[in-house]
Design an enzyme around this catalytic site. Structure first.
Site, PDB file in Angstrom:
ATOM      1  N   THR A 115       0.864  -1.221   0.225  1.00 47.40           N
ATOM      2  CA  THR A 115      -0.138   0.248   0.330  1.00 47.40           C
ATOM      3  C   THR A 115       0.759   1.287   0.102  1.00 47.40           C
ATOM      4  OG1 THR A 115      -1.329  -1.197   1.507  1.00 47.40           O
ATOM      5  CG2 THR A 115      -1.555   1.819   0.915  1.00 47.40           C
ATOM      6  N   THR A 135      -0.160  -4.090   9.448  1.00 48.12           N
ATOM      7  CA  THR A 135      -0.058  -4.996   9.111  1.00 48.12           C
ATOM      8  C   THR A 135       0.383  -6.047  10.430  1.00 48.12           C
ATOM      9  OG1 THR A 135       1.305  -6.763   7.859  1.00 48.12           O
ATOM     10  CG2 THR A 135       2.010  -4.557   8.456  1.00 48.12           C
ATOM     11  N   ASP A 137       1.995  -8.294   9.697  1.00 45.44           N
ATOM     12  CA  ASP A 137       3.670  -8.821   9.935  1.00 45.44           C
ATOM     13  C   ASP A 137       5.147  -7.749  10.518  1.00 45.44           C
ATOM     14  OD1 ASP A 137       2.981 -10.472   7.756  1.00 45.44           O
ATOM     15  OD2 ASP A 137       2.915  -9.433   6.624  1.00 45.44           O
ATOM     16  N   HIS A 181       5.222 -12.945   6.122  1.00 40.87           N
ATOM     17  CA  HIS A 181       5.881 -13.054   4.861  1.00 40.87           C
ATOM     18  C   HIS A 181       7.199 -13.241   4.706  1.00 40.87           C
ATOM     19  CE1 HIS A 181       6.158 -10.038   0.868  1.00 40.87           C
ATOM     20  NE2 HIS A 181       5.428 -11.793   0.489  1.00 40.87           N
ATOM     21  N   ARG A 293       3.840 -33.381  14.077  1.00 41.02           N
ATOM     22  CA  ARG A 293       2.053 -32.600  13.430  1.00 41.02           C
ATOM     23  C   ARG A 293       2.582 -31.275  12.913  1.00 41.02           C
ATOM     24  NH1 ARG A 293       1.632 -37.333  13.369  1.00 41.02           N
ATOM     25  NH2 ARG A 293      -0.531 -38.262  14.619  1.00 41.02           N
ATOM     26  N   GLN A 301      -4.489 -15.826  13.205  1.00 39.76           N
ATOM     27  CA  GLN A 301      -4.328 -14.055  13.095  1.00 39.76           C
ATOM     28  C   GLN A 301      -4.318 -13.123  13.151  1.00 39.76           C
ATOM     29  OE1 GLN A 301       0.696 -16.458  12.602  1.00 39.76           O
ATOM     30  NE2 GLN A 301      -0.909 -17.081  11.283  1.00 39.76           N
ATOM     31  N   ARG A 302      -5.024 -12.932  11.996  1.00 38.86           N
ATOM     32  CA  ARG A 302      -5.200 -11.655  11.553  1.00 38.86           C
ATOM     33  C   ARG A 302      -7.376 -11.299  12.425  1.00 38.86           C
ATOM     34  NH1 ARG A 302      -3.190 -12.303   5.062  1.00 38.86           N
ATOM     35  NH2 ARG A 302      -5.864 -11.252   4.758  1.00 38.86           N
TER      36      ARG A 302
HETATM   37  O1  F6P Z   1       0.362  -9.717   5.077  1.00 40.23           O
HETATM   38  C1  F6P Z   1      -0.427  -9.610   6.243  1.00 40.23           C
HETATM   39  C2  F6P Z   1      -0.431 -11.943   5.665  1.00 40.23           C
HETATM   40  O2  F6P Z   1      -1.002 -12.437   6.392  1.00 40.23           O
HETATM   41  C3  F6P Z   1       1.292 -11.916   5.851  1.00 40.23           C
HETATM   42  O3  F6P Z   1       1.484 -12.500   6.541  1.00 40.23           O
HETATM   43  C4  F6P Z   1       0.698 -13.373   4.799  1.00 40.23           C
HETATM   44  O4  F6P Z   1       1.998 -13.769   3.717  1.00 40.23           O
HETATM   45  C5  F6P Z   1      -0.255 -12.640   3.573  1.00 40.23           C
HETATM   46  O5  F6P Z   1      -0.816 -11.371   4.278  1.00 40.23           O
HETATM   47  C6  F6P Z   1      -1.286 -13.459   2.994  1.00 40.23           C
HETATM   48  O6  F6P Z   1      -1.959 -12.862   1.844  1.00 40.23           O
HETATM   49  P1  F6P Z   1      -3.232 -13.292   1.529  1.00 40.23           P
HETATM   50  O7  F6P Z   1      -4.367 -12.618   2.817  1.00 40.23           O
HETATM   51  O8  F6P Z   1      -3.330 -12.739   0.246  1.00 40.23           O
HETATM   52  O9  F6P Z   1      -3.670 -14.493   1.762  1.00 40.23           O
END
Ligand code: F6P
Length: 381
Positions: A115, A135, A137, A181, A293, A301-302
């Site tokens: 962005t 983010t 990340d 990422h 495993r 996580q998001r």
């Molecule tokens: O940038 C946030 C993130 O969750 C990264 O950790 C990950 O690599 C990427 O986005 C995953 O992307 P997408 O939302 O396109 O699956």
């Protein structure tokens, strides 16, 4: 009487906890404190190109502080390479003309590294752009922190805590894949906070035999389980070497054919890397004879409500953003610096990745509590 300032706002890139808190902060201070007008654009830069808007007023901004995701929607579309009717098109001029049509005095872009790059392009095309760093990340340059990271850190840490039960009860290796990422902040932070026995991050290419050795050492001392926190971008020493060679080939390519061949090689390596965590777990099982495993934490996580720290950061940066718009400061990202928020020129942010520096204190602390970082330099306690 001075003309009322009119601002547009969008969220781009992956969704992240704290986005709504930031929209609310920009919006409430812009509307209530500065008496500006606010218009939201849907689904990132695509909404600007297609002129899809969401009315943002006191009532739309109410009750969103704690809500996950983004009320505006998001996408990974780039202004200069947007797929329209099956074709990639440069939509920069269309975006500029839509902004002019709506009389926007500012365009606020909330997002991560991609962005910031897109925002710089729009600023160079003449738009009054201002950005906020978002983010999970934590890899945006020139800011102490990005909102979303703290929440994801908490979620990944809790996941590692919970994985301990099964790893311990079944005497297994549990490999937890953590997002981030190409940076290791999330895996390193959650790995340390959750007490992972092995932490693998992209910044430190690993040697599988060093990891197996650390796990066998634990078994010898009577601990028949291990938690491996692996960043999605973590890479073995051999694979890192293969990437380096392909990148060098691409940089040194003398013609289009050579460049294309090197590019294909890089793409093949990327594809191979996608199954890395699974391969790592299988390989560790072979080398240690402990059942292994994999748990891929993924979008968990998001998702969900932002942590208190992310709400606070998003509110701090969002209100500072409205203040900068009021003062007509554009072409900048609002960065977190200690307790304050400072504007940083987009040129200093775009295209730069904030990775974990090899001398970072978190790494030293991890080593001192006996965590294996995959490079064979463990303290062996
Ligand atoms: O940038 C946030 C993130 O969750 C990264 O950790 C990950 O690599 C990427 O986005 C995953 O992307 P997408 O939302 O396109 O699956």
């Amino acid at each position: 009487m001075a003309k009322q300032q009119r601002i547009g706002i969008l969220t781009a890139g992956g969704d992240s906890p704290g986005l709504n808190a930031a929209i609310r902060a920009v919006g409430k201070s812009a509307l209530g404190y500065y008496g500006m007008e606010l218009v939201g654009f849907r689904d990132g830069f695509r909404g600007l190109a297609e002129d899809r808007r969401l009315r943002l007023d006191k009532s739309t901004l109410a009750g969103i502080l704690t809500v996950g995701g983004t009320i505006l929607g998001t996408s990974r579309d780039k202004p200069h390479r947007m797929e329209i009717d099956g074709r990639k098109r440069d939509m920069t001029r269309v975006i500029v003309s839509n902004c002019e049509k709506h009389g926007l005095d500012a365009v606020v872009c909330l997002g991560g590294g991609g962005t910031q790059k897109s925002a710089l392009r729009l600023a160079q095309a003449g738009l009054p752009v201002i950005t906020l760093p978002k983010t999970i990340d934590n890899d945006v340059a020139m800011t102490d922190a990005t909102f979303g990271f703290d929440t994801a850190l908490g979620i990944a840490t809790e996941a590692i805590d919970r994985l301990h039960s099964t790893a311990h009860s079944h005497h297994r290796i549990v490999v937890a894949e953590i997002m981030g990422h190409r940076s290791g902040w999330l895996a390193l932070g959650a790995g340390i906070a959750g007490g992972a026995d092995v932490i693998l991050i992209p910044e430190i290419p690993y040697d599988i035999s060093a990891i197996a050795q650390a796990i066998r050492r634990r078994s010898k001392h009577g601990t028949n389980f291990s938690i491996v926190a692996v960043a999605e971008g973590a890479i073995s020493k051999q694979d890192a070497h293969a990437f380096e060679i392909a990148l060098e080939r691409k940089a040194k390519a003398r013609d289009k054919v050579q460049r294309q061949a090197a590019q294909l090689e890089l793409e093949a390596l990327e594809v191979k890397h996608r199954g890395n965590t699974l391969r790592l777990a299988n390989h560790l099982e072979e080398l240690t004879h402990l059942e292994s495993r994999v748990t891929i934490l993924g979008y968990v996580q998001r998702g969900g409500t932002p942590s208190a720290a992310d709400r606070l950061l998003a509110t701090r940066l969002g209100t500072a953003c409205a203040d900068l718009i009021h003062r007509k400061v554009f072409g900048v990202m609002v960065a977190a610096r200690g307790d304050s928020a400072e504007p940083v020129p987009l040129e200093e942010v775009a295209g730069k990745l904030k990775t974990v520096p090899l001398g970072h204190p978190w790494l030293e602390s991890a080593r001192r509590v006996g965590t294996c970082l995959g490079d064979g330099e463990d303290s062996q306690n």
